[in-house]
Design a protein around this motif. Structure first.
Motif, PDB file in Angstrom:
ATOM      1  N   CYS A 111       0.997  -1.283  -0.124  1.00 29.96           N
ATOM      2  CA  CYS A 111      -0.094   0.149  -0.060  1.00 29.96           C
ATOM      3  C   CYS A 111       0.854   1.269   0.055  1.00 29.96           C
ATOM      4  N   LEU A 112       1.923   1.334   0.856  1.00 30.21           N
ATOM      5  CA  LEU A 112       2.838   2.153   0.935  1.00 30.21           C
ATOM      6  C   LEU A 112       3.326   2.641  -0.525  1.00 30.21           C
ATOM      7  N   GLY A 113       3.808   1.398  -1.429  1.00 24.34           N
ATOM      8  CA  GLY A 113       4.369   1.560  -2.641  1.00 24.34           C
ATOM      9  C   GLY A 113       3.279   2.327  -3.572  1.00 24.34           C
ATOM     10  N   LEU A 114       1.958   1.686  -3.651  1.00 24.22           N
ATOM     11  CA  LEU A 114       1.051   2.475  -4.224  1.00 24.22           C
ATOM     12  C   LEU A 114       0.550   3.720  -4.100  1.00 24.22           C
ATOM     13  N   THR A 115       0.797   4.288  -2.882  1.00 24.62           N
ATOM     14  CA  THR A 115       0.516   5.364  -2.301  1.00 24.62           C
ATOM     15  C   THR A 115       1.972   6.395  -3.068  1.00 24.62           C
ATOM     16  N   LEU A 116       3.068   5.784  -2.907  1.00 22.80           N
ATOM     17  CA  LEU A 116       4.134   6.737  -3.747  1.00 22.80           C
ATOM     18  C   LEU A 116       3.850   6.817  -5.203  1.00 22.80           C
ATOM     19  N   VAL A 117       3.413   5.963  -5.894  1.00 22.52           N
ATOM     20  CA  VAL A 117       2.979   5.788  -7.150  1.00 22.52           C
ATOM     21  C   VAL A 117       2.078   6.986  -7.545  1.00 22.52           C
ATOM     22  N   LEU A 118       1.187   7.042  -6.655  1.00 20.37           N
ATOM     23  CA  LEU A 118      -0.104   7.740  -6.783  1.00 20.37           C
ATOM     24  C   LEU A 118       0.186   9.209  -6.806  1.00 20.37           C
ATOM     25  N   PHE A 119       1.129   9.589  -5.695  1.00 22.29           N
ATOM     26  CA  PHE A 119       1.854  10.583  -5.462  1.00 22.29           C
ATOM     27  C   PHE A 119       2.753  11.161  -6.446  1.00 22.29           C
ATOM     28  N   GLY A 120       3.512  10.282  -7.172  1.00 27.04           N
ATOM     29  CA  GLY A 120       4.205  10.526  -8.417  1.00 27.04           C
ATOM     30  C   GLY A 120       3.487  11.223  -9.385  1.00 27.04           C
ATOM     31  N   GLY A 121       2.497  10.224  -9.854  1.00 32.21           N
ATOM     32  CA  GLY A 121       1.671  10.585 -10.750  1.00 32.21           C
ATOM     33  C   GLY A 121       0.865  11.700 -10.813  1.00 32.21           C
ATOM     34  N   PHE A 122       0.228  12.206  -9.708  1.00 27.34           N
ATOM     35  CA  PHE A 122      -0.533  13.644  -9.633  1.00 27.34           C
ATOM     36  C   PHE A 122       0.710  14.635  -9.754  1.00 27.34           C
ATOM     37  N   VAL A 123       1.702  14.486  -9.146  1.00 31.62           N
ATOM     38  CA  VAL A 123       2.671  15.411  -9.410  1.00 31.62           C
ATOM     39  C   VAL A 123       3.123  15.849 -10.646  1.00 31.62           C
ATOM     40  N   GLY A 124       3.437  14.588 -11.377  1.00 30.37           N
ATOM     41  CA  GLY A 124       3.808  14.812 -12.824  1.00 30.37           C
ATOM     42  C   GLY A 124       2.606  15.365 -13.675  1.00 30.37           C
ATOM     43  N   TYR A 125       1.364  14.888 -13.398  1.00 33.84           N
ATOM     44  CA  TYR A 125       0.157  15.353 -14.133  1.00 33.84           C
ATOM     45  C   TYR A 125       0.157  17.148 -13.980  1.00 33.84           C
ATOM     46  N   ILE A 126       0.313  17.385 -12.640  1.00 32.96           N
ATOM     47  CA  ILE A 126      -0.008  18.800 -12.388  1.00 32.96           C
ATOM     48  C   ILE A 126       1.183  19.605 -13.163  1.00 32.96           C
ATOM     49  N   ALA A 127       2.329  19.193 -13.021  1.00 33.25           N
ATOM     50  CA  ALA A 127       3.774  19.724 -13.522  1.00 33.25           C
ATOM     51  C   ALA A 127       3.460  19.831 -15.071  1.00 33.25           C
ATOM     52  N   THR A 128       2.929  19.117 -15.644  1.00 31.27           N
ATOM     53  CA  THR A 128       3.069  18.924 -17.097  1.00 31.27           C
ATOM     54  C   THR A 128       1.773  19.771 -17.979  1.00 31.27           C
ATOM     55  N   ARG A 129       0.776  19.960 -17.106  1.00 34.57           N
ATOM     56  CA  ARG A 129      -0.478  20.650 -17.413  1.00 34.57           C
ATOM     57  C   ARG A 129      -0.066  22.228 -17.853  1.00 34.57           C
ATOM     58  N   GLU A 130      -0.169  22.694 -19.182  1.00 39.69           N
ATOM     59  CA  GLU A 130       0.295  23.938 -19.745  1.00 39.69           C
ATOM     60  C   GLU A 130      -0.661  25.045 -19.167  1.00 39.69           C
ATOM     61  N   ASP A 131      -2.010  24.589 -18.904  1.00 35.14           N
ATOM     62  CA  ASP A 131      -3.029  25.964 -18.574  1.00 35.14           C
ATOM     63  C   ASP A 131      -2.993  25.681 -17.076  1.00 35.14           C
ATOM     64  N   TRP A 132      -2.122  25.046 -16.363  1.00 34.24           N
ATOM     65  CA  TRP A 132      -2.000  25.307 -14.799  1.00 34.24           C
ATOM     66  C   TRP A 132      -0.639  26.243 -14.591  1.00 34.24           C
ATOM     67  N   LYS A 133      -0.026  26.476 -15.417  1.00 40.82           N
ATOM     68  CA  LYS A 133       1.227  27.225 -15.152  1.00 40.82           C
ATOM     69  C   LYS A 133       1.041  28.706 -14.351  1.00 40.82           C
ATOM     70  N   ARG A 134       1.932  28.920 -13.675  1.00 38.72           N
ATOM     71  CA  ARG A 134       1.777  30.198 -12.864  1.00 38.72           C
ATOM     72  C   ARG A 134       1.514  31.390 -13.480  1.00 38.72           C
ATOM     73  N   GLN A 135       0.525  32.151 -13.389  1.00 34.55           N
ATOM     74  CA  GLN A 135       0.212  33.443 -13.881  1.00 34.55           C
ATOM     75  C   GLN A 135       1.231  34.502 -13.507  1.00 34.55           C
ATOM     76  N   PRO A 136       1.934  35.019 -14.117  1.00 36.41           N
ATOM     77  CA  PRO A 136       2.788  36.262 -13.708  1.00 36.41           C
ATOM     78  C   PRO A 136       2.012  37.365 -12.832  1.00 36.41           C
ATOM     79  N   LEU A 137       2.649  37.962 -11.767  1.00 33.34           N
ATOM     80  CA  LEU A 137       2.008  38.923 -10.944  1.00 33.34           C
ATOM     81  C   LEU A 137       2.140  40.099 -11.975  1.00 33.34           C
ATOM     82  N   PRO A 138       1.102  41.221 -11.595  1.00 34.72           N
ATOM     83  CA  PRO A 138       1.438  42.328 -12.341  1.00 34.72           C
ATOM     84  C   PRO A 138       2.943  43.066 -12.582  1.00 34.72           C
ATOM     85  N   GLU A 139       3.623  43.105 -11.567  1.00 33.64           N
ATOM     86  CA  GLU A 139       4.630  43.707 -11.541  1.00 33.64           C
ATOM     87  C   GLU A 139       5.887  42.845 -12.115  1.00 33.64           C
TER      88      GLU A 139
END
Length: 257
Positions: A220-248
């Motif tokens: 179960c620990l191993g599966l949790t690590l896989v899920l954690f890594g999968g979600f991190v990779g998904y968020i990190a590679t979504r172009e529309d979730w890139k950080r929006q620059p601040l006005p300055e």
């Protein structure tokens, strides 16, 4: 690109995000970030419970209790901290870019410190008990991952935090920095899975196939690590979730019409 979204350029000379309004899609991001943190905390809790309850607890005396620090430090450093360092730009989008860069570097350096402590624990245990070092694929991949991780940190630090690299170098290097960051993170997850399986085969080989409680917990620990890594990779590679620059941080148009 969705209608009304305008690409922006950050101080690294690459697209830093899009000028998008708050949408249900961004709410999904917040939910996923919460899921990631829950998975990370659950993984740390499971590895601590496993080593404390089934493997005899912790010490720093060359015994198996010293070895127990190894999986704990690696999960904390090379999984939890590493993953959070990757997605911090999504996690704290309203923090100034320079502060985000510094936090990104500090989190990753903390991950490296934990990984070094984890390596010290396992080498000390092997040396104290007469076991050979660096003979398994797990150890080869693990040491290679830590070395590559630190090299990635040094290159990123010298390129983006120190005022030496030119703009075109930062722009050129960024795709490689992102790509290899995710590759090394995937290597880290894979190494953890190999280590968990190796430890179970060393300690409960006779009962592992009978669905021993310890084996189920570690699986179960191993599966949790896989899920954690999968979600991190998904968020990190979504172009529309890139950080929006601040006005300055918006580029200033100096042209005269």
């Amino acid at each position: 690109m969705e209608p009304g979204h305008k690409p922006l350029v950050d101080d690294d000379g690459i697209g830093a995000g899009y000028s998008y309004p708050r949408t249900p899609r961004m709410n999904v991001l917040l939910v996923l970030l919460g899921v990631i943190e829950a998975l990370g905390v659950a993984a740390i809790a499971m590895v601590c419970y496993w080593t404390a309850h089934y493997r005899g607890g912790f010490a720093w005396d060359g015994t198996g209790q010293e070895f127990n620090w190894h999986p704990v430090f690696m999960v904390v450093g090379m999984v939890f901290l590493y993953g959070n360092g990757i997605i911090i730009y999504r996690f704290l989008p309203r923090l100034a870019k320079k502060k985000l860069k510094l936090a990104h570097a500090i989190i990753h350096k903390a991950a490296f410190v934990f990984s070094v402590l984890g390596l010290v624990a396992v080498f000390a245990f092997h040396n104290a008990t007469g076991l050979p070092n660096v003979y398994s694929l797990h150890s080869w991949l693990g040491i290679g991952t830590v070395v590559l991780f630190n090299a990635q940190w040094v290159l990123g630090m010298s390129t983006y935090l120190l005022p030496f690299a030119s703009r075109w170098i930062r722009t050129l290097f960024m795709p490689y920095h992102r790509f290899f960051g995710l590759v090394i993170f995937a290597m880290s997850i894979a190494t953890c899975l190999m280590g968990l399986t190796e430890k179970l085969l060393f300690t409960i080989a006779d009962t592992y196939s009978s669905f021993a409680p310890e084996g189920i917990l570690v699986n179960c620990l191993g599966l949790t690590l896989v899920l954690f890594g999968g979600f991190v990779g998904y968020i990190a590679t979504r172009e529309d979730w890139k950080r929006q620059p601040l006005p300055e941080e918006q580029p200033i148009n100096m042209s005269i019409e």
